[in-house]
Motif scaffolding. Structure first.
Motif, PDB file in Angstrom:
ATOM      1  N   TYR A  11       0.819  -1.349  -0.120  1.00 23.24           N
ATOM      2  CA  TYR A  11       0.165  -0.039   0.074  1.00 23.24           C
ATOM      3  C   TYR A  11       0.805   1.298   0.107  1.00 23.24           C
ATOM      4  O   TYR A  11       2.186   1.007   0.351  1.00 23.24           O
ATOM      5  CB  TYR A  11      -0.897  -0.228   1.308  1.00 23.24           C
ATOM      6  CG  TYR A  11      -2.202  -1.009   0.971  1.00 23.24           C
ATOM      7  CD1 TYR A  11      -3.123  -0.684   0.181  1.00 23.24           C
ATOM      8  CD2 TYR A  11      -2.097  -2.418   1.681  1.00 23.24           C
ATOM      9  CE1 TYR A  11      -4.064  -1.679  -0.033  1.00 23.24           C
ATOM     10  CE2 TYR A  11      -3.155  -2.930   1.429  1.00 23.24           C
ATOM     11  CZ  TYR A  11      -4.107  -2.677   0.643  1.00 23.24           C
ATOM     12  OH  TYR A  11      -5.377  -3.554   0.461  1.00 23.24           O
ATOM     13  N   GLY A  17       0.395  -5.802   2.153  1.00 23.73           N
ATOM     14  CA  GLY A  17      -0.979  -6.446   2.420  1.00 23.73           C
ATOM     15  C   GLY A  17      -0.747  -8.014   1.822  1.00 23.73           C
ATOM     16  O   GLY A  17      -1.214  -8.713   2.576  1.00 23.73           O
ATOM     17  N   HIS A  36      -6.634 -14.721   9.809  1.00 23.15           N
ATOM     18  CA  HIS A  36      -7.175 -13.816  10.982  1.00 23.15           C
ATOM     19  C   HIS A  36      -7.406 -12.479  10.095  1.00 23.15           C
ATOM     20  O   HIS A  36      -6.820 -12.111   8.870  1.00 23.15           O
ATOM     21  CB  HIS A  36      -6.202 -13.626  11.779  1.00 23.15           C
ATOM     22  CG  HIS A  36      -5.830 -14.996  12.635  1.00 23.15           C
ATOM     23  ND1 HIS A  36      -6.916 -15.506  13.487  1.00 23.15           N
ATOM     24  CD2 HIS A  36      -4.628 -15.765  12.834  1.00 23.15           C
ATOM     25  CE1 HIS A  36      -6.499 -16.482  13.823  1.00 23.15           C
ATOM     26  NE2 HIS A  36      -5.246 -17.028  13.476  1.00 23.15           N
ATOM     27  N   GLY A  38      -6.615  -8.847   9.037  1.00 17.60           N
ATOM     28  CA  GLY A  38      -5.412  -8.365   8.484  1.00 17.60           C
ATOM     29  C   GLY A  38      -4.614  -9.083   7.871  1.00 17.60           C
ATOM     30  O   GLY A  38      -3.869  -8.692   7.248  1.00 17.60           O
ATOM     31  N   ALA A  39      -5.050 -10.300   7.589  1.00 12.21           N
ATOM     32  CA  ALA A  39      -4.040 -11.338   6.914  1.00 12.21           C
ATOM     33  C   ALA A  39      -4.129 -11.130   5.333  1.00 12.21           C
ATOM     34  O   ALA A  39      -3.113 -11.503   4.522  1.00 12.21           O
ATOM     35  CB  ALA A  39      -4.963 -12.821   6.932  1.00 12.21           C
ATOM     36  N   SER A  42      -9.466  -9.501   2.164  1.00 14.83           N
ATOM     37  CA  SER A  42     -10.144  -8.348   1.212  1.00 14.83           C
ATOM     38  C   SER A  42      -9.115  -7.868   0.271  1.00 14.83           C
ATOM     39  O   SER A  42      -9.533  -7.730  -0.999  1.00 14.83           O
ATOM     40  CB  SER A  42     -10.742  -7.294   2.163  1.00 14.83           C
ATOM     41  OG  SER A  42     -11.557  -7.724   3.058  1.00 14.83           O
ATOM     42  N   THR A  43      -7.981  -7.738   0.661  1.00 15.27           N
ATOM     43  CA  THR A  43      -6.970  -7.328  -0.342  1.00 15.27           C
ATOM     44  C   THR A  43      -6.824  -8.220  -1.811  1.00 15.27           C
ATOM     45  O   THR A  43      -6.997  -7.717  -2.833  1.00 15.27           O
ATOM     46  CB  THR A  43      -5.644  -7.190   0.103  1.00 15.27           C
ATOM     47  OG1 THR A  43      -5.507  -6.166   1.375  1.00 15.27           O
ATOM     48  CG2 THR A  43      -4.540  -6.909  -0.728  1.00 15.27           C
ATOM     49  N   ARG A  46      -9.832  -7.545  -3.564  1.00 21.54           N
ATOM     50  CA  ARG A  46      -9.880  -6.114  -4.341  1.00 21.54           C
ATOM     51  C   ARG A  46      -9.007  -6.278  -5.725  1.00 21.54           C
ATOM     52  O   ARG A  46      -9.050  -5.453  -6.354  1.00 21.54           O
ATOM     53  CB  ARG A  46      -9.372  -5.003  -3.438  1.00 21.54           C
ATOM     54  CG  ARG A  46     -10.620  -4.508  -2.455  1.00 21.54           C
ATOM     55  CD  ARG A  46     -10.463  -3.186  -1.729  1.00 21.54           C
ATOM     56  NE  ARG A  46      -9.219  -3.306  -0.961  1.00 21.54           N
ATOM     57  CZ  ARG A  46      -9.133  -3.740   0.509  1.00 21.54           C
ATOM     58  NH1 ARG A  46     -10.169  -3.910   1.143  1.00 21.54           N
ATOM     59  NH2 ARG A  46      -8.008  -3.596   0.966  1.00 21.54           N
ATOM     60  N   GLU A 163     -16.726 -12.085   3.356  1.00 23.69           N
ATOM     61  CA  GLU A 163     -17.412 -12.409   4.743  1.00 23.69           C
ATOM     62  C   GLU A 163     -18.938 -12.310   4.461  1.00 23.69           C
ATOM     63  O   GLU A 163     -19.779 -11.658   5.225  1.00 23.69           O
ATOM     64  CB  GLU A 163     -17.037 -11.487   5.659  1.00 23.69           C
ATOM     65  CG  GLU A 163     -15.656 -11.321   6.045  1.00 23.69           C
ATOM     66  CD  GLU A 163     -15.000 -12.621   6.926  1.00 23.69           C
ATOM     67  OE1 GLU A 163     -15.769 -13.351   7.228  1.00 23.69           O
ATOM     68  OE2 GLU A 163     -13.942 -12.425   7.149  1.00 23.69           O
ATOM     69  N   HIS A 195     -13.677 -15.988   7.876  1.00 23.24           N
ATOM     70  CA  HIS A 195     -12.894 -16.430   8.906  1.00 23.24           C
ATOM     71  C   HIS A 195     -13.770 -17.378   9.769  1.00 23.24           C
ATOM     72  O   HIS A 195     -13.385 -17.975  11.047  1.00 23.24           O
ATOM     73  CB  HIS A 195     -12.129 -15.360   9.720  1.00 23.24           C
ATOM     74  CG  HIS A 195     -13.211 -14.385  10.085  1.00 23.24           C
ATOM     75  ND1 HIS A 195     -13.041 -13.133   9.978  1.00 23.24           N
ATOM     76  CD2 HIS A 195     -14.253 -14.603  10.746  1.00 23.24           C
ATOM     77  CE1 HIS A 195     -14.009 -12.375  10.667  1.00 23.24           C
ATOM     78  NE2 HIS A 195     -14.665 -13.435  11.209  1.00 23.24           N
TER      79      HIS A 195
END
Ligand SMILES: Nc1ncnc2c1ncn2[C@@H]1O[C@H](COP(=O)(O)OP(=O)(O)OP(=O)(O)O)[C@@H](O)[C@H]1O
Ligand SMILES: [Mg+2]
Length: 223
Positions: A11, A17, A36, A38-39, A42-43, A46, A163, A195
């Motif tokens: 980033y 990421g 978990h 922050g793993a 979503s990145t 995206r 999610e 998760h």
């Protein structure tokens, strides 16, 4: 259909990421992305939507390198993809029918085609009889199913979900996962970031596990 080849995402603030991620997905697969908070789940999604660009490596979707495609091509890319979010983002002042029809109206399809496709999409999530109701008259699970119908109404080859069961109780979450399986049975490739390990383990699909941006597992989920 999807090829990550040493894909990295750094980033602008310097945070990494994703680190050199490599994996392939065949057309028609059903897979989970887990890890978990922050793993990098979503990145990863995206990047597939070209909402973010990889900063290193090669990311091929249906033969196109998403690190290199021009902005003008992004709308065409997204027509091949459907997306489901945790909070389904329905419009509460429009009927179920109109919510599902929206992507087709944006594409400018003729009214008769829209009507037919919306009926089919609602049937796929068992909500055909709710077409003229408003979202607030539906249960939480039904609302999420409307979100899924809207995501598949343009018949995407790839369905991404971030999610999608995050707000649902375990019984409803299992039901929604069943809807994704039904859609996959009809040929759509499905990638779900989640998760909810207990639920995933019961479904026995391929599971990619991320840890701080690195791929640490790729195999069938087991209990
Ligand atoms: N725009 C951004 N700028 C800087 N760092 C970001 C940005 N977006 C995400 N990150 C960081 O990248 C890492 C991965 O974030 P990501 O949202 O992909 O995680 P996640 O696995 O989806 O987590 P969660 O389960 O909480 O949704 C996190 O450390 C996050 O803080
Ligand atoms: Mg996330």
């Amino acid at each position: 259909m999807i090829r990550f080849e040493q894909v990295g995402k750094r980033y602008p603030n310097g945070h990494v990421g994703l680190h050199e991620l490599s994996f392939h997905v065949q057309r028609g697969e059903f897979l989970f992305i887990t890890g978990h908070s922050g793993a990098g789940k979503s990145t990863l999604l995206r990047l597939l939507l070209a909402m973010e660009r990889p900063t290193s490596g090669k990311l091929l979707l249906a033969g196109q390198d998403l690190a290199r495609i021009g902005n003008a091509q992004i709308p065409y890319l997204r027509r091949q993809i459907g997306v489901v979010f945790q909070n389904h983002q329905l419009l509460f002042d429009r009927t179920v029918f109109d919510n599902v029809a929206l992507p087709l109206q944006i594409l400018g399809l003729p009214k008769a085609d829209i009507s037919e496709r919306v009926q089919i999409a609602l049937e796929r999530v068992s909500l055909r009889e709710k077409a003229e109701q408003f979202p607030h008259d539906l249960s939480t699970g039904q609302q999420q199913r409307v979100g899924i119908a809207r995501a598949v109404v343009h018949r995407p080859a790839l369905l991404l979900a971030d999610e999608p069961t995050g707000n649902l109780d375990p019984r409803l979450a299992a039901e929604i996962m069943g809807v994704f399986e039904d859609i996959n049975q009809l040929g759509t490739t499905v990638l779900i970031a989640s998760h909810d390990l207990a639920l995933i383990a019961r479904m026995r699909h391929r599971m990619l596990t991320l840890q701080r941006g690195r791929l640490i597992g790729d195999g069938e989920a087991t209990e």
